[in-house]
Motif scaffolding. Structure first.
Motif, PDB file in Angstrom:
ATOM      1  N   ALA A 119       1.053  -0.920  -0.289  1.00  0.00           N
ATOM      2  CA  ALA A 119      -0.212   0.033   0.177  1.00  0.00           C
ATOM      3  C   ALA A 119       0.637   0.780  -0.122  1.00  0.00           C
ATOM      4  CB  ALA A 119      -0.891  -0.023   1.548  1.00  0.00           C
ATOM      5  N   GLU A 120       2.141   1.022   0.157  1.00  0.00           N
ATOM      6  CA  GLU A 120       2.131   2.155   1.025  1.00  0.00           C
ATOM      7  C   GLU A 120       3.832   2.527  -0.484  1.00  0.00           C
ATOM      8  OE1 GLU A 120       4.510   3.114   4.526  1.00  0.00           O
ATOM      9  OE2 GLU A 120       2.444   2.450   5.414  1.00  0.00           O
ATOM     10  N   THR A 121       3.793   1.866  -1.181  1.00  0.00           N
ATOM     11  CA  THR A 121       5.031   1.572  -2.303  1.00  0.00           C
ATOM     12  C   THR A 121       4.256   1.586  -4.068  1.00  0.00           C
ATOM     13  OG1 THR A 121       4.810  -0.581  -2.148  1.00  0.00           O
ATOM     14  CG2 THR A 121       6.360   0.801  -0.972  1.00  0.00           C
ATOM     15  N   GLU A 122       5.573   1.838  -4.696  1.00  0.00           N
ATOM     16  CA  GLU A 122       4.829   1.370  -6.388  1.00  0.00           C
ATOM     17  C   GLU A 122       5.904   0.438  -6.677  1.00  0.00           C
ATOM     18  OE1 GLU A 122       3.824   5.472  -7.090  1.00  0.00           O
ATOM     19  OE2 GLU A 122       2.466   5.920  -6.671  1.00  0.00           O
ATOM     20  N   GLY A 123       4.767   0.237  -7.743  1.00  0.00           N
ATOM     21  CA  GLY A 123       5.881  -0.996  -9.263  1.00  0.00           C
ATOM     22  C   GLY A 123       6.393  -2.150  -8.029  1.00  0.00           C
ATOM     23  N   ARG A 124       6.921  -2.824  -8.753  1.00  0.00           N
ATOM     24  CA  ARG A 124       7.822  -3.877  -8.412  1.00  0.00           C
ATOM     25  C   ARG A 124       8.604  -4.043  -6.934  1.00  0.00           C
ATOM     26  NH1 ARG A 124       5.540  -8.617 -10.982  1.00  0.00           N
ATOM     27  NH2 ARG A 124       5.578  -7.966 -12.986  1.00  0.00           N
ATOM     28  N   ILE A 125       8.649  -4.976  -5.660  1.00  0.00           N
ATOM     29  CA  ILE A 125       9.218  -4.736  -4.963  1.00  0.00           C
ATOM     30  C   ILE A 125      10.198  -6.859  -4.719  1.00  0.00           C
ATOM     31  CG2 ILE A 125       9.182  -4.309  -2.578  1.00  0.00           C
ATOM     32  CD1 ILE A 125       6.803  -3.267  -2.074  1.00  0.00           C
ATOM     33  N   VAL A 126      11.226  -7.105  -4.547  1.00  0.00           N
ATOM     34  CA  VAL A 126      11.898  -8.272  -4.289  1.00  0.00           C
ATOM     35  C   VAL A 126      12.616  -7.903  -2.961  1.00  0.00           C
ATOM     36  CG1 VAL A 126      13.470  -9.796  -5.490  1.00  0.00           C
ATOM     37  CG2 VAL A 126      12.047  -8.156  -7.030  1.00  0.00           C
ATOM     38  N   ILE A 127      11.906  -8.909  -2.263  1.00  0.00           N
ATOM     39  CA  ILE A 127      12.610  -8.842  -1.059  1.00  0.00           C
ATOM     40  C   ILE A 127      13.074 -10.803  -0.960  1.00  0.00           C
ATOM     41  CG2 ILE A 127      11.987  -9.615   1.340  1.00  0.00           C
ATOM     42  CD1 ILE A 127       9.066  -8.128   0.576  1.00  0.00           C
ATOM     43  N   PHE A 128      15.183 -10.017  -1.063  1.00  0.00           N
ATOM     44  CA  PHE A 128      15.775 -11.396  -1.177  1.00  0.00           C
ATOM     45  C   PHE A 128      16.471 -11.184   0.800  1.00  0.00           C
ATOM     46  CE2 PHE A 128      16.626  -8.733  -4.754  1.00  0.00           C
ATOM     47  CZ  PHE A 128      17.187  -9.570  -5.707  1.00  0.00           C
ATOM     48  N   ILE A 129      16.157 -13.093   0.587  1.00  0.00           N
ATOM     49  CA  ILE A 129      16.423 -13.450   2.088  1.00  0.00           C
ATOM     50  C   ILE A 129      17.696 -14.102   2.145  1.00  0.00           C
ATOM     51  CG2 ILE A 129      15.221 -14.584   3.829  1.00  0.00           C
ATOM     52  CD1 ILE A 129      12.977 -13.604   3.490  1.00  0.00           C
ATOM     53  N   ASP A 130      18.591 -14.035   2.366  1.00  0.00           N
ATOM     54  CA  ASP A 130      19.579 -14.611   2.712  1.00  0.00           C
ATOM     55  C   ASP A 130      20.379 -15.361   4.145  1.00  0.00           C
ATOM     56  OD1 ASP A 130      21.761 -15.441   1.634  1.00  0.00           O
ATOM     57  OD2 ASP A 130      23.141 -13.748   1.603  1.00  0.00           O
ATOM     58  N   GLU A 131      21.375 -16.284   3.479  1.00  0.00           N
ATOM     59  CA  GLU A 131      21.351 -17.266   5.189  1.00  0.00           C
ATOM     60  C   GLU A 131      19.846 -17.845   5.285  1.00  0.00           C
ATOM     61  OE1 GLU A 131      24.634 -17.483   5.467  1.00  0.00           O
ATOM     62  OE2 GLU A 131      25.164 -16.012   4.526  1.00  0.00           O
ATOM     63  N   ILE A 132      19.098 -18.095   4.640  1.00  0.00           N
ATOM     64  CA  ILE A 132      17.781 -18.876   5.048  1.00  0.00           C
ATOM     65  C   ILE A 132      18.003 -19.871   6.024  1.00  0.00           C
ATOM     66  CG2 ILE A 132      17.627 -20.871   2.790  1.00  0.00           C
ATOM     67  CD1 ILE A 132      14.631 -18.533   4.991  1.00  0.00           C
ATOM     68  N   ASP A 133      19.256 -21.166   5.495  1.00  0.00           N
ATOM     69  CA  ASP A 133      19.744 -21.977   5.997  1.00  0.00           C
ATOM     70  C   ASP A 133      19.873 -21.577   7.816  1.00  0.00           C
ATOM     71  OD1 ASP A 133      23.326 -21.656   6.482  1.00  0.00           O
ATOM     72  OD2 ASP A 133      21.804 -20.208   4.511  1.00  0.00           O
ATOM     73  N   THR A 134      19.584 -20.840   8.186  1.00  0.00           N
ATOM     74  CA  THR A 134      19.950 -20.066   9.956  1.00  0.00           C
ATOM     75  C   THR A 134      18.609 -20.401  10.633  1.00  0.00           C
ATOM     76  OG1 THR A 134      19.207 -17.967   9.829  1.00  0.00           O
ATOM     77  CG2 THR A 134      21.388 -18.375   9.648  1.00  0.00           C
ATOM     78  N   THR A 135      17.357 -20.768   9.380  1.00  0.00           N
ATOM     79  CA  THR A 135      16.312 -21.272  10.433  1.00  0.00           C
ATOM     80  C   THR A 135      16.575 -22.330  11.084  1.00  0.00           C
ATOM     81  OG1 THR A 135      15.144 -21.921   7.668  1.00  0.00           O
ATOM     82  CG2 THR A 135      14.208 -19.990   8.042  1.00  0.00           C
TER      83      THR A 135
END
Length: 485
Positions: free
Chosen positions: A128-144
C-alpha cells in the motif's frame, strides 16, 4: 580510473572488484522482473550473496524496489518466534522507508498469529505504501535450521501469497528470492505446504572459460595462460579461482618473469591447498565438515563417504538422483557436481585433497569390509565369485578343523600329564610305605583292645603298625627286653 581488485570471501562489490557475470545472473534478473518466487540453494562460497547484491543494483537501476535481508542479522540464539517475525517486518520497513511503524502495527495485530501478521503487513502496509515491483531477498535462509522453533509456517506463507495472485492482483508486484546452503527438504519437508515446488530454482554453476576472461585483467603478463592453468585446477569454482588469482596477482616479483605460467600456478596451488596452510582454508574445511560431521539425519555416516568414493573412483557412472538425501548432501557440500545425468568430483583440488586414502582413514572397519565385498561382487565374473565363496568357506572349514585338532591335542596332553603326576604320587607313596616297614619301632606301653591278635600286654608300637595287625620282629610280651633303636 579505479583499478579493480579481487575479492576473496564475502560479497563482491562490482563497483570496486572484478565481478564475473554468469548465465545465472541473467536468469535471476529475469525472474525478479517477472515477480516470480525464486531460490538459490547451493554450496558455500559459490557467489550467491554477490549475485544477490549485483542483481539488486540492476533492479534498482530499473526502478524496482529491493529489500536485502540477511537472517544472520536477526540471529538464532535465544530468539523467540515473535522476535524473529517482527525482525523481518522491521528490516523491510527500514529499507523501504515506510511511514507505518512496524512495531506499532505488530502490537495492534497481537490477536492474530505471527504468520498472519506478517502476511497482512506485506499486503496492507508494504504494497500500500510503495509503487511498482518489490523484490525481497532473504539470504542465509539455512539459519532457520538453527532456530528453536519451526519455520514451516513462514515458508507456507510465501506459498500462500504466491497462490493468491489470481484473487488479489496487487500481490503480483511482490517477489521473493530465498538464498542459502540447504536443500528444500531440509527447510520444509511437507510437500503440500512447501513453496519450493512452485518456485523457480536458479542453478549457480562454476565459471566457464569465457566467463573467467573477466578475471584476467589483474593477472598481468601471460594472463591467458595463467587462467588456463588456474581453471585446470579449479574447474571454475568461484572461491578457489578468485583465491588463486589474488595470490598470483600479489606475487609478481621480477624474478618470476621467466617462470612458466604452469609452474607459477602449480606452486601457488601447492602452497595454498596442499601443504600445512591447507588446514587454514575455509572452503576445504567446510567440505571436510560436510563429509564427516554435518550429516543429514537418518543417514549412516559411512554411506556419505562410500557414495563419494564411488564418484571419486569413477569405475562406473554414478547417476544423480533428485530424491537421494545422500547425493543431495554431496552436491550441497560442493565436492561433487552434476555432469549430464551423472555426478563427478568438482575439481582437481578436491580430487587430490579428498582422495581415496583420505576416505579410507575415516571409514569404520565394517564399512571397509562392505567395500571389499562390493568390489568382489561387481568386478569378478559370477563363476569367480562362486569360486571365491567356496574358497572362503573351505578356508574357514580348514581353519576350524585345525583349531579343533589343536584343542583336542592340548586336552590329551593335559590328561596325560595328570595321569603321570598321579602315577608318580602313587610310586612315591609305595616307596614311603616300604621304607616304613623296614624301620624298627620304639616300644611303649600299649593295651590292645579286646579281641586283638596278640595277648595282653603287647609291645609299645606306633598306632599305624598295630592297627595293621601284622606283627614284626620287634613285637613281644612286656617281659621281652626292648630293642634299642
Amino acid at each position: 580510473m579505479t583499478q579493480l581488485t579481487y575479492t576473496v570471501g564475502g560479497n563482491v562489490d562490482s563497483t570496486t572488484s572484478l565481478y564475473v557475470e554468469r548465465s545465472a545472473d541473467e536468469e535471476l534478473l529475469r525472474l525478479c522482473r517477472e515477480g516470480q518466487f525464486a531460490f538459490m540453494l547451493t554450496s558455500r562460497q559459490m557467489g550467491k550473496s554477490s549475485m544477490m547484491d549485483y542483481t539488486a543494483r540492476r533492479l534498482e537501476a530499473e526502478g524496482v524496489r529491493t529489500v536485502r535481508i540477511s537472517l544472520e542479522r536477526i540471529g538464532t540464539q535465544g530468539v523467540t518466534p515473535e522476535q524473529w517475525y517482527l525482525g523481518l517486518a522491521v528490516e523491510i520497513q527500514d529499507q523501504l522507508g515506510l511511514a507505518t511503524d512496524a512495531l506499532d502495527y505488530w502490537e495492534e495485530q497481537a490477536h492474530l498469529s505471527l504468520t498472519q501478521r506478517l502476511s497482512n503487513y506485506l499486503e496492507r502496509i508494504v504494497l500500500a505504501e510503495t509503487e511498482g515491483r518489490i523484490v525481497i531477498f532473504i539470504d542465509e535462509i539455512d539459519t532457520t535450521l538453527s532456530l528453536d522453533f519451526s519455520c514451516d509456517d513462514f515458508f507456507a506463507a510465501i506459498r500462500m501469497l504466491y497462490n493468491l495472485r489470481g484473487q488479489r492482483p496487487q500481490l503480483r508486484r511482490l517477489g521473493f528470492v530465498l538464498i542459502g546452503v540447504a536443500t528444500p527438504n531440509d527447510l520444509i519437508a511437507d510437500e503440500k505446504r512447501t513453496p519450493f515446488n512452485i518456485g523457480q530454482r536458479v542453478e549457480l554453476g562454476d565459471f566457464s572459460r569465457q566467463e573467467a576472461t573477466t578475471l584476467e585483467a589483474g593477472l598481468g603478463a601471460d594472463a591467458g595462460r595463467l587462467m588456463d592453468r588456474i581453471l585446470h585446477w579449479t574447474d571454475g569454482h568461484p572461491f578457489l579461482t578468485l583465491r588463486l588469482c589474488d595470490s598470483l596477482a600479489d606475487h609478481q616479483p621480477d624474478h618470476t618473469a621467466d617462470t612458466e605460467p604452469r609452474e607459477r600456478v602449480d606452486t601457488a596451488v601447492a602452497d595454498l591447498f596442499f601443504d600445512q596452510q591447507a588446514g587454514q582454508d575455509l572452503n576445504l574445511e567446510f567440505v571436510k565438515d560436510m563429509l564427516t560431521r554435518r550429516l543429514p539425519g537418518g543417514v549412516p555416516p559411512e554411506e556419505i563417504l562410500l557414495t563419494y568414493q564411488r564418484v571419486l573412483q569413477d569405475r562406473a557412472p554414478e547417476p544423480d538422483e533428485a530424491r537421494s538425501p545422500i547425493k543431495n548432501h554431496l552436491k550441497l557440500s560442493g565436492v561433487v557436481k552434476r555432469d549430464g545425468p551423472n555426478l563427478r568430483v568438482r575439481n582437481r583440488i578436491y580430487h587430490k585433497t579428498f582422495d581415496d586414502p583420505w576416505i579410507k582413514q575415516r571409514l569404520p572397519v565394517k564399512a571397509l569390509w562392505q567395500q571389499i565385498w562390493r568390489r568382489l561382487t561387481t568386478t569378478l565374473a559370477p563363476v569367480a565369485v562362486v569360486a571365491s565363496l567356496l574358497f572362503l568357506v573351505l578356508a574357514m572349514a580348514t581353519g576350524w578343523l585345525a583349531w579343533d585338532a589343536t584343542t583336542a591335542k592340548k586336552e590329551a596332553d593335559q590328561q596325560r600329564a595328570l595321569a603321570e603326576a598321579a602315577e608318580q604320587e602313587a610310586k612315591q607313596a609305595q616307596r614311603e610305605a616300604v621304607e616304613a616297614r623296614g624301620r624298627p619301632h620304639r616300644l611303649y606301653e600299649y593295651q590292645r583292645p579286646a579281641g586283638g591278635l596278640f595277648p595282653e600286654p603287647l609291645c609299645r608300637r606306633c598306632a599305624s603298625c598295630c592297627a595293621s595287625g601284622a606283627p614284626s620282629g620287634n613285637h613281644g610280651r612286656r617281659d621281652r627286653a626292648p630293642e634299642r633303636t
